[in-house]
Design a protein around this motif. Structure first.
Motif, mmCIF file in Angstrom:
data_model
loop_
_atom_site.group_PDB
_atom_site.id
_atom_site.type_symbol
_atom_site.label_atom_id
_atom_site.label_comp_id
_atom_site.label_asym_id
_atom_site.label_seq_id
_atom_site.Cartn_x
_atom_site.Cartn_y
_atom_site.Cartn_z
ATOM 1 N N UNK A 72 44.941 63.112 -19.193
ATOM 2 C CA UNK A 72 43.549 62.644 -19.289
ATOM 3 C C UNK A 72 42.924 62.426 -17.921
ATOM 4 N N UNK A 73 43.761 62.265 -16.888
ATOM 5 C CA UNK A 73 43.181 61.986 -15.574
ATOM 6 C C UNK A 73 42.364 63.168 -15.064
ATOM 7 N N UNK A 74 42.485 64.346 -15.686
ATOM 8 C CA UNK A 74 41.666 65.486 -15.272
ATOM 9 C C UNK A 74 40.451 65.715 -16.169
ATOM 10 N N UNK A 75 40.168 64.798 -17.081
ATOM 11 C CA UNK A 75 39.064 64.990 -18.033
ATOM 12 C C UNK A 75 38.107 63.814 -17.974
ATOM 13 N N UNK A 76 36.826 64.110 -18.177
ATOM 14 C CA UNK A 76 35.827 63.061 -18.353
ATOM 15 C C UNK A 76 35.952 62.601 -19.812
ATOM 16 N N UNK A 77 36.489 61.380 -20.052
ATOM 17 C CA UNK A 77 36.859 60.996 -21.412
ATOM 18 C C UNK A 77 35.722 60.367 -22.201
ATOM 19 N N UNK A 78 34.541 60.258 -21.609
ATOM 20 C CA UNK A 78 33.404 59.649 -22.296
ATOM 21 C C UNK A 78 33.203 60.142 -23.730
ATOM 22 N N UNK A 79 33.086 61.481 -23.935
ATOM 23 C CA UNK A 79 32.817 61.965 -25.297
ATOM 24 C C UNK A 79 34.045 61.915 -26.215
ATOM 25 N N UNK A 80 35.208 61.540 -25.685
ATOM 26 C CA UNK A 80 36.436 61.637 -26.479
ATOM 27 C C UNK A 80 36.870 60.308 -27.060
ATOM 28 N N UNK A 81 36.092 59.241 -26.791
ATOM 29 C CA UNK A 81 36.507 57.912 -27.229
ATOM 30 C C UNK A 81 36.795 57.923 -28.729
ATOM 31 N N UNK A 82 37.971 57.413 -29.093
ATOM 32 C CA UNK A 82 38.318 57.336 -30.503
ATOM 33 C C UNK A 82 39.299 58.409 -30.954
ATOM 34 N N UNK A 83 39.384 59.532 -30.216
ATOM 35 C CA UNK A 83 40.417 60.501 -30.568
ATOM 36 C C UNK A 83 41.774 59.883 -30.233
ATOM 37 N N UNK A 84 42.819 60.413 -30.865
ATOM 38 C CA UNK A 84 44.086 59.686 -30.866
ATOM 39 C C UNK A 84 45.214 60.436 -30.166
ATOM 40 N N UNK A 85 46.235 59.695 -29.811
ATOM 41 C CA UNK A 85 47.485 60.297 -29.354
ATOM 42 C C UNK A 85 48.618 59.441 -29.889
ATOM 43 N N UNK A 86 49.743 60.077 -30.150
ATOM 44 C CA UNK A 86 50.909 59.347 -30.632
ATOM 45 C C UNK A 86 51.998 59.405 -29.569
ATOM 46 N N UNK A 87 52.453 58.247 -29.125
ATOM 47 C CA UNK A 87 53.529 58.168 -28.144
ATOM 48 C C UNK A 87 54.379 56.936 -28.458
ATOM 49 N N UNK A 88 55.391 56.723 -27.647
ATOM 50 C CA UNK A 88 56.217 55.525 -27.800
ATOM 51 C C UNK A 88 55.889 54.487 -26.740
ATOM 52 N N UNK A 89 54.977 54.857 -25.855
ATOM 53 C CA UNK A 89 54.583 53.950 -24.779
ATOM 54 C C UNK A 89 53.172 54.317 -24.338
ATOM 55 N N UNK A 90 52.362 53.315 -24.038
ATOM 56 C CA UNK A 90 51.093 53.572 -23.373
ATOM 57 C C UNK A 90 50.991 52.640 -22.185
ATOM 58 N N UNK A 91 50.321 53.099 -21.139
ATOM 59 C CA UNK A 91 50.194 52.282 -19.937
ATOM 60 C C UNK A 91 49.459 50.970 -20.252
ATOM 61 N N UNK A 92 48.577 51.009 -21.284
ATOM 62 C CA UNK A 92 47.734 49.838 -21.568
ATOM 63 C C UNK A 92 48.455 48.754 -22.355
ATOM 64 N N UNK A 93 49.710 49.007 -22.761
ATOM 65 C CA UNK A 93 50.399 48.016 -23.594
ATOM 66 C C UNK A 93 50.540 46.702 -22.830
ATOM 67 N N UNK A 94 50.220 45.616 -23.537
ATOM 68 C CA UNK A 94 50.177 44.303 -22.899
ATOM 69 C C UNK A 94 51.529 43.611 -23.088
ATOM 70 N N UNK A 95 52.435 43.787 -22.116
ATOM 71 C CA UNK A 95 53.714 43.078 -22.197
ATOM 72 C C UNK A 95 54.168 42.732 -20.778
ATOM 73 N N UNK A 96 55.011 41.721 -20.706
ATOM 74 C CA UNK A 96 55.483 41.274 -19.397
ATOM 75 C C UNK A 96 56.223 42.390 -18.671
ATOM 76 N N UNK A 97 57.128 43.095 -19.411
ATOM 77 C CA UNK A 97 57.934 44.172 -18.805
ATOM 78 C C UNK A 97 57.017 45.256 -18.244
ATOM 79 N N UNK A 98 56.005 45.615 -19.042
ATOM 80 C CA UNK A 98 55.121 46.694 -18.618
ATOM 81 C C UNK A 98 54.336 46.306 -17.371
ATOM 82 N N UNK A 99 53.831 45.073 -17.343
ATOM 83 C CA UNK A 99 53.059 44.624 -16.184
ATOM 84 C C UNK A 99 53.912 44.693 -14.917
#
Lengths: 544, 468
Positions: B305-332
């Motif tokens: 996604x870092x190579x795309x302007x994501x404005x028009x894509x808000x709401x489309x989905x991806x399935x993974x086992x981890x996201x950078x945005x996950x709010x946890x102590x380990x991740x931070x």
């Protein structure tokens, strides 16, 4: 700069004050109950569970509080947040300025991303929010807002909002908005228990191209879902008429896709039509000239972050100069030593293309670069619900034709064009007439490469900007030039459009992979029968 | 054509087709090189430039004995885009472990080699790591074809490989631990989510993918799964496009038409790397909003996604086992350490990085448990090892060499990050052999006695005999 920010602050302050006044005046006007409902519902917007949020949204929309539209719109935009300390519900500013407290309407200064947590929504909530906001906006004084709201409501009306919709229709003066509202109402009434109401609803829906209408009519034509035969046959007739119209528009849009693909091919190939078609140089680095043009766009956007809307217009001349300059250097440094040796030229230019790719990879990183699309190029020109022309492609079609026409004028009407044609037709004679052939060679090659650079600016709006992007276009470009007839701009134009339209007409029937294969095979067969392409040069020029 | 610039090219080579080991000319070359290796290294022992000459980032080679950790990721060629990040991740993990005092009283030493996105070179470099450099463990590979290329080497020399990328499954080797997702840890839960009320109760499906083995295998699994869930054949549209496809007009228009038949429609995208940018741009321009026809992607993460302007894509989905945005102590703390290590605050983290994080910590724990780095002892110690993952849960290694992972569905946000909108209630255990393909539904992988087989047929009660 400073005063702009201050100005924005003031604007927010004014809005905040206005909110305060509204909040104070609200209860005095006798809406105490509304206010209590609204504030109770607000708490639910930040519920953990999406189902609870859903209920809260419905309650907020029903409360009739003047603040509800702002809150729901902010929620849809992802600007509704809760402060980490105190749990206050706030609306974050779209750009600069302060957040605004939802309950009091007072600005809350100094709230950053770290002090708030955004209220999360998902696609289901987005749909519900869109419908809720639309029904609130039906009362807007602005016709465009009402039309958008009415459009958003089609298919989303349920029994609870039926009354609101009828009132809105009654009050509506604008014919277009009325038309949309009638369809929205008919879709809701089609589920009525009364046969006559259903029949009337089918008649009201007839002729509408909205996809939701087709789905509903298909359902109503089905024996299992619809008991009354009159309604069934009316629904089927209406559906048939609509489908015929949709099919017609389907062909039209296929044609548009073809023209659009053709224009992309034309842009990529027209530079090659000069270097390969006119000069006879097999330039394997042609795709990299396209890439240089695209990277020029990226650099322009990076250097002028505030001028996104005009960045492409700035990038066009720069891309032409950058790619053209590289082209002239290539011609002077390498190609002029290799005239008449096509195989060596091919290898040398292939080497240049690898060098350029690796240079870009080193300078800009191997990752794709993100090139933004200006506002005026995003979205689509909507003719009706089934036919829309995307703006970026419309502009690219126009641009490619402009480039082609400019090139024709340059070749036919200017001294440089005359010299160019003279040199390519008979080098010795031109030289004897006093034309500096080596200079003309360099300029011609530079022109071809510069046009490829222009193509790069256009392509940056359609596809990836990365080190490998040129390779995707080199084969297609050669195909167009060879198919159209070497040395002939009209041939390039017709060739590009034919290839574009044929592959787009084939695609729905055969799939992309097979369509590509079929096009390639038919070109091979065509070249077997007419080795010189569609528009072969005849006479003395052909022997040159 | 089977590799791609951005990532997950997977090729299933026929099992056992690499069985020409030991007789190949390149093999002799490698052996010769391996023999000459100690000489070269002796000559250079006192030279400061050892790292430069051998092309390896060798950490502080002091007199003390070290445990060597091999890193087998492409640093040049088409795959460098994705794999360089993983090399840096392992280097960071090694550095952190050394700060904590190393392992078994010794320092860890990373041995980095560059297989240059060249599949046969992967096998050569793997042999170099195991035979000449005597590494205790290897972290590496991205594409399935590179993994298939090194498999025979790891099995012959009894090495240990941690493979960090989601893949198509249908494999379980004694010498490989798969720390990425199997299809049942990504594709199946994503479809379940879309079928649920919350995901929009999707009734019609578009399976769109790039034309090669990973999308074709995944789509075949999904097709069978959807059929088992009662989805009619007419409600599934399958579409394949060539690598790097850039003109999506017709396909997006077809998706729009397919989605306008009155039933809720979703797109399951296994579209690979580079082709995604023009695909998403066309979706945005033709006005397909996520609330009308959501697209769930299996190959699009934070880096893509870092190579795309994501404005028009808000709401489309991806399935993974981890996201950078996950709010946890380990991740931070992981992200903080990553930014400090890479010295760039803008770098994103992604799913395969978490897989290496889990794999590395599991290996460390297993070595501590076994008290040695001996491969057989460590392998036995690996089973049942649990370490925290980055999303606030626990990852456990099972005897089929796959992990338990939570499955997260994230929505694309305007800032290029994902917002988690749904996750599995607990973790899902990776299934090496999918239950939704008739030929693999009776196959079981279990490396503990009495089965001790990666390819055990439950019906005939026989191990197929092949090694993986």
């Amino acid at each position: 700069m400073n005063h702009i920010i201050r100005h924005r602050h003031r604007r927010w302050l004014v809005r905040g004050l206005l909110g305060c006044v509204l909040a104070l005046v609200g209860p005095i006007l006798g809406a105490t109950e509304t206010r209590a409902d609204f504030e109770a519902a607000l708490a639910g917007l930040d519920a953990r569970d999406f189902a609870d949020k859903l209920r809260a949204i419905a309650e907020v929309a029903r409360s009739g509080d003047p603040r509800s539209e702002t809150v729901l719109a902010a929620m849809l935009d992802g600007r509704l947040a809760v402060t980490r300390a105190g749990g206050r519900l706030v609306v974050l500013p779209a750009e600069h300025g302060d957040a605004v407290d939802v309950r009091s309407g007072a600005p809350v200064p100094g709230l950053g991303a770290r002090q708030t947590s955004r209220v999360r929504i998902n696609n289901r909530l987005r749909g519900v929010l869109r419908d809720a906001i639309a029904s609130l906006r039906l009362a807007s004084p602005d016709r465009v807002v009402r039309l958008d709201a009415a459009r958003a409501l089609v298919g989303g009306v349920d029994a609870s909002s039926l009354g609101t919709l009828r009132d809105a229709l009654e009050a509506e003066g604008d014919a277009e908005v009325r038309g949309v509202l009638e369809v929205a109402l008919a879709m809701a009434e089609a589920r009525s228990d009364d046969v006559d109401t259903r029949l009337a609803a089918v008649r009201a829906m007839a002729g509408s191209l909205r996809p939701e209408v087709r789905g509903l009519l298909r359902e109503m034509g089905d024996e299992e879902r619809e008991s009354d035969p009159r309604v069934r046959s009316a629904a089927r007739d209406a559906l048939d008429a609509i489908e015929a119209e949709v099919a017609l528009y389907g062909h039209l849009s296929s044609l548009y896709f073809g023209v659009s693909l053709g224009s992309v091919l034309l842009l990529a190939a027209v530079g090659l039509a000069i270097t390969f078609g006119v000069m006879g140089v097999i330039n394997m680095a042609h795709g990299e000239m396209v890439m240089l043009g695209a990277y020029t766009t990226y650099v322009v956007q990076t250097l002028l972050p505030d001028a996104l809307e005009i960045s492409l217009l700035v990038a066009l001349p720069l891309a032409f100069l950058v790619a053209g300059l590289v082209g002239v250097l290539m011609e002077r440094g390498i190609i002029r030593h290799l005239y008449g040796r096509p195989l060596e030229t091919l290898l040398a230019t292939f080497g240049v293309s690898l060098v350029l790719q690796q240079t870009v990879r080193t300078v800009f990183s191997p990752l794709n670069r993100s090139v933004s699309t200006p506002q005026w190029m995003s979205g689509a020109l909507e003719i009706n619900p089934v036919l829309a022309f995307t703006y970026n492609r419309l502009y690219i079609i126009a641009f490619s034709i402009m480039v082609l026409l400019a090139l024709v004028v340059l070749l036919r009407r200017t001294r440089f064009g005359l010299e160019m044609r003279a040199v390519t037709q008979n080098r010795a004679m031109a030289s004897a007439m006093g034309i500096r052939t080596s200079r003309v060679d360099a300029m011609t090659f530079g022109l071809g490469c510069g046009i490829a650079g222009l193509a790069g600016v256009a392509l940056s709006q359609l596809t990836n900007v990365g080190p490998n992007m040129g390779q995707a276009y080199i084969v297609d470009s050669f195909m167009v030039v060879v198919f159209g007839g070497v040395g002939n701009l009209l041939g390039t134009f017709v060739g590009a459009m034919t290839l574009g339209i044929v592959s787009k007409l084939l695609e729905p029937a055969t799939g992309t992979v097979l369509a590509k294969i079929l096009v390639l095979v038919s070109i091979i067969v065509f070249i077997q029968r007419r080795p010189r392409g569609l528009f072969a040069l005849s006479g003395r020029a052909a022997e040159a | 054509m089977l590799q791609s610039t951005n990532g997950r090219a997977r090729t299933a080579r026929a099992p056992g087709s690499d069985d020409s080991r030991g007789k190949h000319p390149t093999m002799k070359r490698t052996l010769a090189r391996a023999r000459s290796m100690p000489v070269i290294r002796n000559a250079l022992r006192h030279a400061a430039a050892i790292a430069l000459v051998t092309g390896a980032g060798v950490a502080g080679a002091n007199a003390q004995e070290t445990i060597k950790v091999g890193v087998l990721h492409s640093l040049s060629g088409t795959m460098a885009i994705s794999e360089t990040t993983l090399k840096d991740t392992v280097l960071m993990l090694v550095e952190e472990q050394n700060k904590r005092g190393g392992l078994l009283g010794k320092k860890l030493e990373a041995v980095v080699v560059d297989p240059a996105s060249n599949w046969p070179l992967f096998a050569e470099k793997a042999r170099e790591l195991l035979e000449a450099r005597k590494v205790a463990v290897v972290f590496g590979c991205w594409t399935s074809v590179s993994r298939k290329s090194v498999l025979p080497v790891f099995e012959e020399l009894n090495g240990l490989l941690f493979y960090p990328v989601q893949y198509e499954g249908e494999e379980s080797s004694k010498n490989v631990f798969y720390t990425g997702a199997a299809p049942n840890q990504q594709a199946i839960p994503a479809v379940d989510y879309l079928m649920s009320e919350e995901g929009g109760a999707v009734k019609r499906w578009v399976l769109a993918g790039t034309d090669y083995v990973y999308p074709r295998t995944t789509n075949k699994i999904l097709e069978n799964y959807l059929a088992a869930k009662g989805v009619a054949e007419a409600d599934i549209m399958i579409n394949y496009t060539p690598f790097g496809h850039s003109d999506w007009q017709t396909i997006v228009a077809e998706i729009k038409k397919f989605g306008s038949e009155g039933k809720k429609t979703a797109v399951v995208s296994t579209i690979n790397g580079d082709a995604n940018v023009p695909f998403y741009k066309e979706l945005g321009n033709q006005g397909i909003a996520a609330q009308d026809i959501p697209v769930v992607a299996f190959s699009v993460g934070e880096e893509e996604l870092s190579g795309i302007d994501t404005g028009p894509l808000v709401g489309h989905l991806a399935a993974w086992n981890y996201f950078m945005s996950v709010d946890s102590q380990e991740n931070a703390s992981f992200i903080e350490a990553w930014h400090a290590f890479i010295k760039d605050e803008k770098r994103v983290s992604n799913d395969p990085m978490e897989a290496h994080y889990i794999g590395f910590n599991m290996w460390v724990k297993a070595v501590e448990k076994a008290g040695t780095t001996d491969v057989d002892a460590v392998r036995s110690a690996m089973y049942g090892v649990s370490v925290p993952n980055l999303t606030g849960g626990i990852a456990t290694m099972f005897t089929n060499h796959h992990l338990s992972k939570p499955v997260l569905i994230g929505e694309i946000q305007a800032d290029g990050q994902f917002d988690v909108v749904w996750e599995t209630p607990g973790t899902v255990i990776g299934d090496a052999w999918t239950d939704y393909l008739p030929e693999s539904s009776q196959i079981l992988a279990d490396w503990m006695p009495p089965v001790s087989c990666g390819n055990f047929n439950v019906k005939t009660a026989q191990c197929s005999g092949q090694n993986y």
